[in-house]
Design an enzyme around this catalytic site. Structure first.
Site, PDB file in Angstrom:
ATOM      1  N   PRO A 189       6.939  -4.927  50.855  1.00  0.00           N
ATOM      2  CA  PRO A 189       7.285  -4.399  49.372  1.00  0.00           C
ATOM      3  C   PRO A 189       6.052  -4.804  48.616  1.00  0.00           C
ATOM      4  O   PRO A 189       5.298  -5.654  48.556  1.00  0.00           O
ATOM      5  CB  PRO A 189       8.285  -5.380  49.010  1.00  0.00           C
ATOM      6  CG  PRO A 189       8.909  -5.891  50.489  1.00  0.00           C
ATOM      7  CD  PRO A 189       7.842  -5.773  51.460  1.00  0.00           C
ATOM      8  N   GLU A 190       5.684  -3.566  47.632  1.00  0.00           N
ATOM      9  CA  GLU A 190       4.592  -3.888  46.765  1.00  0.00           C
ATOM     10  C   GLU A 190       5.060  -4.411  45.348  1.00  0.00           C
ATOM     11  O   GLU A 190       6.419  -4.511  45.111  1.00  0.00           O
ATOM     12  CB  GLU A 190       3.868  -2.387  46.717  1.00  0.00           C
ATOM     13  CG  GLU A 190       3.605  -1.951  48.066  1.00  0.00           C
ATOM     14  CD  GLU A 190       2.516  -0.615  47.879  1.00  0.00           C
ATOM     15  OE1 GLU A 190       1.749  -0.645  46.729  1.00  0.00           O
ATOM     16  OE2 GLU A 190       2.413   0.131  48.764  1.00  0.00           O
TER      17      GLU A 190
ATOM     18  N   LYS B 296       3.304  -9.704  44.408  1.00  0.00           N
ATOM     19  CA  LYS B 296       4.378  -9.520  45.478  1.00  0.00           C
ATOM     20  C   LYS B 296       5.027 -10.832  45.375  1.00  0.00           C
ATOM     21  O   LYS B 296       5.811 -10.996  46.473  1.00  0.00           O
ATOM     22  CB  LYS B 296       3.647  -9.175  46.702  1.00  0.00           C
ATOM     23  CG  LYS B 296       2.845  -7.974  46.650  1.00  0.00           C
ATOM     24  CD  LYS B 296       2.445  -7.666  48.090  1.00  0.00           C
ATOM     25  CE  LYS B 296       1.585  -6.419  48.068  1.00  0.00           C
ATOM     26  NZ  LYS B 296       0.871  -6.154  49.231  1.00  0.00           N
TER      27      LYS B 296
ATOM     28  N   ARG C 111      -5.476  -2.188  58.201  1.00  0.00           N
ATOM     29  CA  ARG C 111      -4.520  -1.489  57.587  1.00  0.00           C
ATOM     30  C   ARG C 111      -4.925   0.129  57.675  1.00  0.00           C
ATOM     31  O   ARG C 111      -6.173   0.391  57.501  1.00  0.00           O
ATOM     32  CB  ARG C 111      -4.430  -1.835  56.101  1.00  0.00           C
ATOM     33  CG  ARG C 111      -3.935  -3.489  55.973  1.00  0.00           C
ATOM     34  CD  ARG C 111      -2.834  -3.903  56.305  1.00  0.00           C
ATOM     35  NE  ARG C 111      -1.739  -3.061  55.801  1.00  0.00           N
ATOM     36  CZ  ARG C 111      -1.190  -3.386  54.686  1.00  0.00           C
ATOM     37  NH1 ARG C 111      -1.273  -4.849  53.905  1.00  0.00           N
ATOM     38  NH2 ARG C 111       0.178  -2.679  54.162  1.00  0.00           N
TER      39      ARG C 111
END
Length: 271
Positions: A5-6, A55, A261
C-alpha cells in the site's frame, strides 16, 4: 507482484477509521496473540484520533497511548459492519466500535508507543504531500544536494513519505524525468513541478481509493487503434507496462531492477 500500500491508501484508511471509530470507546483485542499486551492497555478506551504519515497509521487513544501500524507488503486492515464474525486467519488486532469492526492482518508493525516514541518516528519520516504540515522546502534541501538518482530518492521514506513504486514510475513519467537523474542535477523549477505533480496524484488517489494517472488526452480508448490489450493501460503510463508502447510517443516501455525494486520508464519521453 508488488502490492505494498502507498500513502494514499493509508490516509484513506485513517479517514475511514476516524469517521467510524473516533470519539467513542473501542474494544481492542488480539485474536492471534501477538499484540495481546498492547491491546489490553487500550481496550475500552476512547479513540481520540487517527492520523497517517506516509505509509504509517497512528491510532491515538490518549496520552502515551498510540497504536502504530505499518501494513508493509502483505498487511490489510479490513473494516466491516457489525455484528462481527469469528476471526479467520491470523488477526493481529481487532477493533470493535458501535456499528463497525476492523481486523488487522499481516502488518509489518503493530505496536503500542508513547508520545515520545511516536514523535521520534514522525521525525524519521520525510515530508508527506498528503499532510497539511508538509514542507517542500525540506524535501528540496535533501534532494537538491544529493548524488543519489531520483529513482532512489523518491522511494526513500526519510525524504518523501508515502511514495511507492507506482507513484514513483508515474510522476517521473508525467514530469519527463529520467529515473537516473541525480538530485543535484535537478533544478528548482523541475523539482517544483515534480512535487506539485506528486501531490496532485496522491490527493486524487486518496479521494478515489485507486491510482489513475492518465490525463484525459492520453486515454487509451481515444488512441487509433485503441490500446485495449495493454495491462494497466487504462490507468497508468509506465508502471508494469514493460515492452508495451508508450501512450504518448509509442516507444516501448523499459524495465530494470533498481535497489531490488522494479523500475519502469519511457526512454524517449524521460530523457
Amino acid at each position: 507482484m508488488e502490492v505494498m500500500p502507498e500513502g494514499h491508501t493509508v490516509h484513506r484508511l485513517a479517514r475511514l477509521q476516524r469517521r467510524r471509530y473516533a470519539g467513542r470507546p473501542v474494544a481492542v483485542s488480539s485474536p492471534q496473540g501477538r499484540f495481546t499486551a498492547g491491546a489490553e492497555v487500550v481496550d475500552g478506551r476512547v479513540l481520540s484520533d487517527v492520523e497517517a504519515h506516509g505509509k504509517h497509521l497512528f491510532q491515538i487513544y490518549g496520552p502515551d497511548l498510540v497504536v502504530h501500524v505499518h501494513l508493509g507488503l502483505w498487511g490489510r486492515f479490513g473494516n466491516r459492519r457489525r455484528p462481527e464474525q469469528e476471526p479467520r486467519g491470523q488477526v493481529r488486532m481487532r477493533m470493535v466500535g458501535d456499528e463497525y469492526y476492523a481486523d488487522l492482518r499481516g502488518p509489518s508493525a503493530c505496536e503500542l508507543l508513547t508520545d515520545v516514541e511516536a514523535t521520534a518516528l514522525h521525525a524519521r519520516l520525510g515530508e508527506d504531500p498528503l499532510r497539511r504540515d508538509a514542507d517542500p522546502e525540506r524535501v528540496w534541501a535533501r534532494i537538491g544536494r544529493s548524488r543519489a538518482p531520483l529513482a532512489s530518492l523518491l522511494m526513500d521514506q526519510s525524504v518523501i513519505a508515502g511514495v511507492g513504486n507506482v507513484f514513483r514510475a508515474e510522476t517521473l513519467f508525467r514530469t519527463g524525468l529520467d529515473p537516473m537523474t541525480t538530485g543535484r542535477d535537478l533544478d528548482r523549477e523541475r523539482f517544483d513541478a515534480l512535487w506539485a505533480d506528486l501531490s496532485e496524484m496522491l490527493v486524487e488517489g486518496e479521494r478515489r481509493g485507486r491510482i489513475e494517472t492518465l490525463r484525459p488526452e492520453h486515454d487509451p480508448a481515444l488512441l487509433e487503434p485503441p490500446d485495449s490489450g495493454a495491462v494497466c493501460a487504462s490507468v497508468v503510463y509506465a508502471y508494469r507496462r514493460t515492452g508495451q508502447p508508450c501512450l504518448v510517443c509509442g516507444t516501448p516501455i523499459r524495465h530494470r531492477t533498481h535497489q531490488a525494486r522494479n523500475l519502469f520508464w519511457c526512454p524517449s519521453c524521460q530523457d
